[in-house]
Design a protein around this motif. Structure first.
Motif, PDB file in Angstrom:
ATOM      1  N   GLY A 114      72.478  89.507  10.824  1.00 26.91           N
ATOM      2  CA  GLY A 114      73.908  89.737  10.716  1.00 26.91           C
ATOM      3  C   GLY A 114      74.658  88.521  10.217  1.00 26.91           C
ATOM      4  O   GLY A 114      74.064  87.474   9.916  1.00 26.91           O
ATOM      5  N   PRO A 115      75.979  88.616  10.150  1.00 23.17           N
ATOM      6  CA  PRO A 115      76.781  87.556   9.528  1.00 23.17           C
ATOM      7  C   PRO A 115      76.732  86.213  10.235  1.00 23.17           C
ATOM      8  O   PRO A 115      77.013  85.186   9.619  1.00 23.17           O
ATOM      9  CB  PRO A 115      78.201  88.141   9.536  1.00 23.17           C
ATOM     10  CG  PRO A 115      78.175  89.251  10.525  1.00 23.17           C
ATOM     11  CD  PRO A 115      76.793  89.784  10.516  1.00 23.17           C
ATOM     12  N   GLU A 116      76.376  86.174  11.530  1.00 27.18           N
ATOM     13  CA  GLU A 116      76.301  84.888  12.228  1.00 27.18           C
ATOM     14  C   GLU A 116      74.944  84.696  12.900  1.00 27.18           C
ATOM     15  O   GLU A 116      74.825  84.073  13.952  1.00 27.18           O
ATOM     16  CB  GLU A 116      77.459  84.753  13.219  1.00 27.18           C
ATOM     17  CG  GLU A 116      78.811  84.712  12.514  1.00 27.18           C
ATOM     18  CD  GLU A 116      79.974  84.296  13.396  1.00 27.18           C
ATOM     19  OE1 GLU A 116      79.759  83.978  14.579  1.00 27.18           O
ATOM     20  OE2 GLU A 116      81.112  84.288  12.879  1.00 27.18           O
ATOM     21  N   GLY A 117      73.907  85.258  12.264  1.00 30.53           N
ATOM     22  CA  GLY A 117      72.541  85.004  12.702  1.00 30.53           C
ATOM     23  C   GLY A 117      71.980  85.972  13.708  1.00 30.53           C
ATOM     24  O   GLY A 117      70.824  85.839  14.125  1.00 30.53           O
ATOM     25  N   GLU A 118      72.743  86.974  14.115  1.00 26.81           N
ATOM     26  CA  GLU A 118      72.269  87.923  15.122  1.00 26.81           C
ATOM     27  C   GLU A 118      71.381  88.996  14.478  1.00 26.81           C
ATOM     28  O   GLU A 118      71.560  89.349  13.313  1.00 26.81           O
ATOM     29  CB  GLU A 118      73.456  88.570  15.851  1.00 26.81           C
ATOM     30  CG  GLU A 118      74.179  89.676  15.105  1.00 26.81           C
ATOM     31  CD  GLU A 118      75.104  89.187  14.005  1.00 26.81           C
ATOM     32  OE1 GLU A 118      75.758  90.041  13.369  1.00 26.81           O
ATOM     33  OE2 GLU A 118      75.167  87.955  13.765  1.00 26.81           O
ATOM     34  N   PRO A 119      70.400  89.515  15.231  1.00 26.32           N
ATOM     35  CA  PRO A 119      69.500  90.527  14.668  1.00 26.32           C
ATOM     36  C   PRO A 119      70.131  91.920  14.664  1.00 26.32           C
ATOM     37  O   PRO A 119      70.858  92.290  15.585  1.00 26.32           O
ATOM     38  CB  PRO A 119      68.292  90.480  15.608  1.00 26.32           C
ATOM     39  CG  PRO A 119      68.865  90.056  16.926  1.00 26.32           C
ATOM     40  CD  PRO A 119      69.997  89.119  16.598  1.00 26.32           C
ATOM     41  N   TRP A 120      69.851  92.663  13.613  1.00 23.54           N
ATOM     42  CA  TRP A 120      70.221  94.069  13.498  1.00 23.54           C
ATOM     43  C   TRP A 120      68.968  94.855  13.157  1.00 23.54           C
ATOM     44  O   TRP A 120      68.029  94.327  12.555  1.00 23.54           O
ATOM     45  CB  TRP A 120      71.251  94.279  12.387  1.00 23.54           C
ATOM     46  CG  TRP A 120      72.641  93.844  12.721  1.00 23.54           C
ATOM     47  CD1 TRP A 120      73.075  92.571  12.954  1.00 23.54           C
ATOM     48  CD2 TRP A 120      73.789  94.686  12.830  1.00 23.54           C
ATOM     49  NE1 TRP A 120      74.421  92.555  13.209  1.00 23.54           N
ATOM     50  CE2 TRP A 120      74.890  93.850  13.132  1.00 23.54           C
ATOM     51  CE3 TRP A 120      74.002  96.054  12.696  1.00 23.54           C
ATOM     52  CZ2 TRP A 120      76.182  94.347  13.311  1.00 23.54           C
ATOM     53  CZ3 TRP A 120      75.287  96.551  12.866  1.00 23.54           C
ATOM     54  CH2 TRP A 120      76.358  95.705  13.178  1.00 23.54           C
ATOM     55  N   SER A 121      68.976  96.113  13.532  1.00 27.31           N
ATOM     56  CA  SER A 121      67.886  97.008  13.167  1.00 27.31           C
ATOM     57  C   SER A 121      68.485  98.292  12.608  1.00 27.31           C
ATOM     58  O   SER A 121      69.474  98.813  13.148  1.00 27.31           O
ATOM     59  CB  SER A 121      67.017  97.324  14.388  1.00 27.31           C
ATOM     60  OG  SER A 121      66.051  98.308  14.075  1.00 27.31           O
ATOM     61  N   PHE A 122      67.899  98.782  11.530  1.00 27.35           N
ATOM     62  CA  PHE A 122      68.315 100.053  10.932  1.00 27.35           C
ATOM     63  C   PHE A 122      67.094 100.961  10.892  1.00 27.35           C
ATOM     64  O   PHE A 122      66.006 100.531  10.499  1.00 27.35           O
ATOM     65  CB  PHE A 122      68.866  99.839   9.522  1.00 27.35           C
ATOM     66  CG  PHE A 122      70.102  98.986   9.487  1.00 27.35           C
ATOM     67  CD1 PHE A 122      71.362  99.558   9.605  1.00 27.35           C
ATOM     68  CD2 PHE A 122      70.005  97.607   9.355  1.00 27.35           C
ATOM     69  CE1 PHE A 122      72.506  98.771   9.588  1.00 27.35           C
ATOM     70  CE2 PHE A 122      71.148  96.810   9.337  1.00 27.35           C
ATOM     71  CZ  PHE A 122      72.398  97.391   9.456  1.00 27.35           C
ATOM     72  N   TRP A 123      67.285 102.215  11.302  1.00 26.49           N
ATOM     73  CA  TRP A 123      66.136 103.113  11.324  1.00 26.49           C
ATOM     74  C   TRP A 123      66.527 104.546  11.013  1.00 26.49           C
ATOM     75  O   TRP A 123      67.700 104.920  11.062  1.00 26.49           O
ATOM     76  CB  TRP A 123      65.380 103.015  12.645  1.00 26.49           C
ATOM     77  CG  TRP A 123      66.041 103.600  13.882  1.00 26.49           C
ATOM     78  CD1 TRP A 123      67.009 104.561  13.948  1.00 26.49           C
ATOM     79  CD2 TRP A 123      65.728 103.262  15.238  1.00 26.49           C
ATOM     80  NE1 TRP A 123      67.321 104.853  15.248  1.00 26.49           N
ATOM     81  CE2 TRP A 123      66.553 104.072  16.069  1.00 26.49           C
ATOM     82  CE3 TRP A 123      64.833 102.397  15.838  1.00 26.49           C
ATOM     83  CZ2 TRP A 123      66.504 104.008  17.458  1.00 26.49           C
ATOM     84  CZ3 TRP A 123      64.794 102.344  17.223  1.00 26.49           C
ATOM     85  CH2 TRP A 123      65.617 103.129  18.019  1.00 26.49           C
ATOM     86  N   SER A 124      65.507 105.320  10.665  1.00 30.11           N
ATOM     87  CA  SER A 124      65.619 106.771  10.529  1.00 30.11           C
ATOM     88  C   SER A 124      64.478 107.386  11.321  1.00 30.11           C
ATOM     89  O   SER A 124      63.351 106.866  11.294  1.00 30.11           O
ATOM     90  CB  SER A 124      65.503 107.211   9.064  1.00 30.11           C
ATOM     91  OG  SER A 124      66.556 106.706   8.285  1.00 30.11           O
TER      92      SER A 124
END
Length: 287
Positions: free
Chosen positions: A272-282
């Motif tokens: 993310g914009p400040e180093g945080e993790p994101w996950s995207f899934w289907s």
């Protein structure tokens, strides 16, 4: 009077000003001539008449017609539309606010039903496998499902929807990244008197993600300041591979590519914009 006769009248004929013939107004608004005739017959939209009796619609008629069309899309009956538009206190903003409240209630009911049915499905499948051809057992399952389907009321004390809150040091840059790189829908951005962003929102189809300022008094710090993250956000997308390709094309940082996971989803990770993790899934097999 035939529809063809109305369409043959020149705009403003015998009325001392420009106007629209019924056919022209139908073409302009996407409605049918029959619909406009019906609105006239029930007194909802009464046009002017030429000396020959032909319908002529003015600017005020057009404005009223668009209000009628909006309210029809809101699901309001013609009788209620007539009462609303004839009420001096009626406003389009008020009608929109009422409709939003009704939509929110419908969405909450559908989400509640969706979650309950999804939670029930494994039990239904297990019951079916255990019973085989036992029709009486199916009757019991159907009765339980009917009771579930009929219980759509949402109690006033029932939790309705979660709202995710993410903390960022630079809310404006974070908002821009989440919209332009991750493709989330932009929500409002609020600034203080100095023009600094103090609150922001982005949206997904099922809810809001609030962007909160750093607030040491509440022990809220940015992942960039902390050097670590204490949580992450997971977002369901329709096509995870297409979303991954779009994020990469927009300059996003991906931590791992789309991968089939043993818990039933195809997933990829991003920063993310400040180093945080994101996950995207289907979900595997489609949404």
């Amino acid at each position: 009077m035939s529809e063809q006769a109305d369409d043959g009248v020149a705009p403003g004929e015998g009325t001392g000003g420009a106007g629209w013939r019924v056919g022209d107004l139908a073409a302009l608004t996407g409605l049918t001539v029959r619909t406009l005739h019906h609105y006239d017959d029930v007194g909802l939209l009464r046009p002017d008449r030429t000396a020959a009796g032909h319908r002529v619609y003015r600017r005020a008629h057009l404005e009223r017609l668009y209000r009628i069309s909006v309210l029809r899309r809101f699901g309001v009956s013609l009788d209620d539309i007539a009462a609303a538009l004839d009420d001096p206190g009626w406003t389009l903003d008020g009608a929109l606010r009422t409709h939003l409240v009704e939509l929110e209630d419908q969405v909450l009911r559908m989400e509640r039903l969706l979650h309950r049915l999804a939670a029930t499905r494994p039990d239904v499948a297990a019951d079916g496998a255990a019973r085989g051809d036992d029709v009486a057992g199916d009757v019991d399952v159907c009765r339980r499902l009917l009771a579930l389907l009929e219980d759509t009321a949402v109690a006033s004390t029932e939790p309705l929807r979660r709202v995710a809150v993410l903390v960022y040091a630079d809310l404006e840059a974070a908002h821009r990244h989440l919209v332009e790189v991750f493709g989330l829908e932009p929500g409002p951005v609020h600034r203080d008197d100095a023009g600094t962003v103090v609150h922001g929102e982005v949206r997904t189809a099922d809810g809001i993600v609030m962007l909160h300022r750093v607030a040491p008094e509440w022990r809220l710090v940015s992942p960039a300041t902390l050097g670590a993250a204490t949580g992450m956000l997971v977002v369901t997308v329709r096509d995870v591979d297409a979303h991954h390709a779009a994020v990469v094309a927009r300059g996003g940082t991906v931590t791992y590519p789309p991968t089939d996971q043993p818990y039933g989803v195809r997933e990829y990770g991003a920063i993310g914009p400040e180093g945080e993790p994101w996950s995207f899934w289907s979900p595997l097999g489609g949404t």
